[in-house]
Design a protein around this motif. Structure first.
Motif, short mmCIF file in Angstrom:
data_model
loop_
_atom_site.label_atom_id
_atom_site.label_comp_id
_atom_site.label_asym_id
_atom_site.label_seq_id
_atom_site.Cartn_x
_atom_site.Cartn_y
_atom_site.Cartn_z
N LEU A 68 -21.58 78.41 14.40
CA LEU A 68 -20.41 77.54 14.46
C LEU A 68 -20.21 76.78 13.16
O LEU A 68 -19.07 76.62 12.68
CB LEU A 68 -20.57 76.55 15.63
CG LEU A 68 -19.34 75.75 16.04
CD1 LEU A 68 -18.17 76.67 16.35
CD2 LEU A 68 -19.66 74.88 17.25
N ALA A 69 -21.29 76.32 12.55
CA ALA A 69 -21.18 75.61 11.27
C ALA A 69 -20.69 76.53 10.17
O ALA A 69 -19.88 76.13 9.31
CB ALA A 69 -22.53 75.00 10.90
N ASP A 70 -21.15 77.78 10.16
CA ASP A 70 -20.68 78.74 9.15
C ASP A 70 -19.19 79.01 9.29
O ASP A 70 -18.46 79.13 8.30
CB ASP A 70 -21.47 80.04 9.27
CG ASP A 70 -22.89 79.91 8.73
OD1 ASP A 70 -23.14 78.93 8.00
OD2 ASP A 70 -23.73 80.76 9.06
N ILE A 71 -18.73 79.13 10.54
CA ILE A 71 -17.30 79.36 10.77
C ILE A 71 -16.49 78.18 10.23
O ILE A 71 -15.44 78.35 9.59
CB ILE A 71 -17.02 79.56 12.27
CG1 ILE A 71 -17.64 80.88 12.74
CG2 ILE A 71 -15.52 79.55 12.56
CD1 ILE A 71 -17.56 81.09 14.24
N MET A 72 -16.96 76.97 10.46
CA MET A 72 -16.25 75.78 10.00
C MET A 72 -16.19 75.69 8.48
O MET A 72 -15.19 75.25 7.91
CB MET A 72 -16.92 74.52 10.57
CG MET A 72 -16.74 74.34 12.06
SD MET A 72 -17.64 72.90 12.64
CE MET A 72 -17.03 71.65 11.55
N PRO A 77 -19.80 84.30 10.01
CA PRO A 77 -20.58 83.83 11.16
C PRO A 77 -21.84 84.62 11.44
O PRO A 77 -22.71 84.17 12.18
CB PRO A 77 -19.59 83.95 12.33
CG PRO A 77 -18.59 84.95 11.89
CD PRO A 77 -18.47 84.79 10.40
N ILE A 78 -21.96 85.80 10.83
CA ILE A 78 -23.18 86.59 11.03
C ILE A 78 -24.12 86.48 9.83
O ILE A 78 -25.10 87.22 9.73
CB ILE A 78 -22.85 88.08 11.30
CG1 ILE A 78 -22.12 88.69 10.09
CG2 ILE A 78 -22.02 88.23 12.56
CD1 ILE A 78 -21.92 90.20 10.21
N ASP A 79 -23.82 85.54 8.94
CA ASP A 79 -24.61 85.40 7.72
C ASP A 79 -26.07 85.08 8.03
O ASP A 79 -26.98 85.57 7.35
CB ASP A 79 -24.00 84.31 6.84
CG ASP A 79 -24.73 84.16 5.51
OD1 ASP A 79 -24.69 85.10 4.71
OD2 ASP A 79 -25.38 83.10 5.30
N TYR A 80 -26.30 84.25 9.07
CA TYR A 80 -27.67 83.83 9.36
C TYR A 80 -28.52 84.98 9.88
O TYR A 80 -29.75 84.94 9.80
CB TYR A 80 -27.66 82.70 10.40
CG TYR A 80 -29.00 82.01 10.54
CD1 TYR A 80 -29.40 81.03 9.63
CD2 TYR A 80 -29.89 82.35 11.56
CE1 TYR A 80 -30.63 80.41 9.73
CE2 TYR A 80 -31.11 81.74 11.68
CZ TYR A 80 -31.48 80.77 10.76
OH TYR A 80 -32.71 80.15 10.87
N PHE A 81 -27.87 86.04 10.38
CA PHE A 81 -28.62 87.14 10.98
C PHE A 81 -29.28 88.04 9.94
O PHE A 81 -29.93 89.03 10.32
CB PHE A 81 -27.69 87.97 11.88
CG PHE A 81 -27.39 87.30 13.19
CD1 PHE A 81 -28.17 87.53 14.31
CD2 PHE A 81 -26.35 86.40 13.30
CE1 PHE A 81 -27.90 86.90 15.51
CE2 PHE A 81 -26.07 85.76 14.49
CZ PHE A 81 -26.85 86.01 15.61
#
Length: 295
Positions: A68-72, A77-81
């Motif tokens: 959610l923070a990445d989208i904001m 949004p899949i960067d953390y994966f």
């Protein structure tokens, strides 16, 4: 003086703020997060019918705040994966909690003394996430205090804020459980913590970041452990919040009480009419009986 030198709180706070979270503290964070998922109604059945959906829900519970923070902040949004070690660790925890033979792993981590330790460790990670979110937003928006607060708030409670989306993956739709409408203690604490870290980042709070991380972690861990040990779902902020709401917005409880009081008087006044209504009902029953006999 030697005792004070030994108990140098500044150095302790500095060491604590730089302590690595992976793998020990993150492991505890994933365990508690997925435990909460298993407590959700129907979560075990979903894990048997659709393990993929259950795994996705577990990943949202573990990494929803990052997504959610990445989208904001305009990041994928899949960067953390791409953090394979975190994904593998969280997946292993999910498998052990839902599919370990005889539920042995679940029974061990759900044992209250063990669970209290894990909950305290999870709050260590939560505080770091709030501070990291505010710091990240500060670099992107130097004077965007509101953005910093929102980002820190999302980093600390993003899992709860995405709960409705996670429910959809399990085939459940409960919009009334929206976390914004019914904020739990961790969500409120994340908001207040984000405000404190934003003030510190803007140099308006006369305390170092390491000391603030240490103090806020101590508050969160102590409060959450105390609440869980007593099986309490209240909020330590309730008294202050009710006073502030009364001061700033008027007291909703007071209005409701007055409203109920005005309506209770007519109800009390109409109470003597109830016997008359009863007599009418009795007379109606008697009339029907007579008509049946006549037939």
């Amino acid at each position: 003086m030697e005792v004070l030198d030994v108990l140098n709180l500044g150095e302790i706070a500095q060491y604590f703020s730089k302590m690595a979270m992976f793998p020990v503290f993150d492991f505890a964070y994933y365990i508690v997060s997925i435990l909460y998922l298993k407590y959700e109604p129907g979560a075990v059945e979903v894990s048997r019918k659709s393990p993929v959906a259950s795994w996705l829900c577990a990943m949202l519970y573990c990494f929803g705040s990052y997504i959610l923070a990445d989208i904001m902040l305009g990041v994928s949004p899949i960067d953390y994966f791409h953090n394979n070690s975190h994904i593998l660790l969280a997946s292993a925890v999910w498998y052990l909690i839902f599919f370990c033979p005889l539920n042995l792993f679940y029974k061990c981590v759900a044992f209250l003394p063990v669970k209290l330790v894990l909950v305290a460790m999870k709050e260590v990670v939560r505080t770091r996430k709030i501070a990291a979110g505010v710091h990240h937003a500060h670099h992107a928006y130097h004077h965007g205090w509101l953005i910093m607060v929102i980002t820190g708030y999302v980093k600390g409670s993003g899992v709860a804020l995405m709960s409705n989306f996670e429910q959809l993956l399990r085939g459940v739709w409960k919009p009334e459980t929206n976390e914004v409408l019914n904020m739990s203690f961790p969500t409120k604490a994340s908001l207040y913590g984000a405000i404190l870290f934003t003030l510190q980042e803007a140099h308006l709070l006369p305390v170092s970041k390491s000391m603030l991380i240490c103090l806020f972690t101590l508050f969160m861990a102590t409060t959450k452990v105390f609440m869980m040990a007593r099986h309490s779902h209240g909020s330590p902020f309730a008294l202050i919040e009710s006073w502030l709401c009364h001061l700033l917005f008027g007291s909703p409880l007071g209005i409701e009480d007055a409203h109920d009081h005005h309506h209770s008087a007519p109800a009390a006044a109409s109470a003597p009419l109830s016997p008359a209504k009863t007599k009418e009902e009795l007379s109606e029953v008697t009339r029907k009986r007579k008509s049946k006999k006549a037939e």
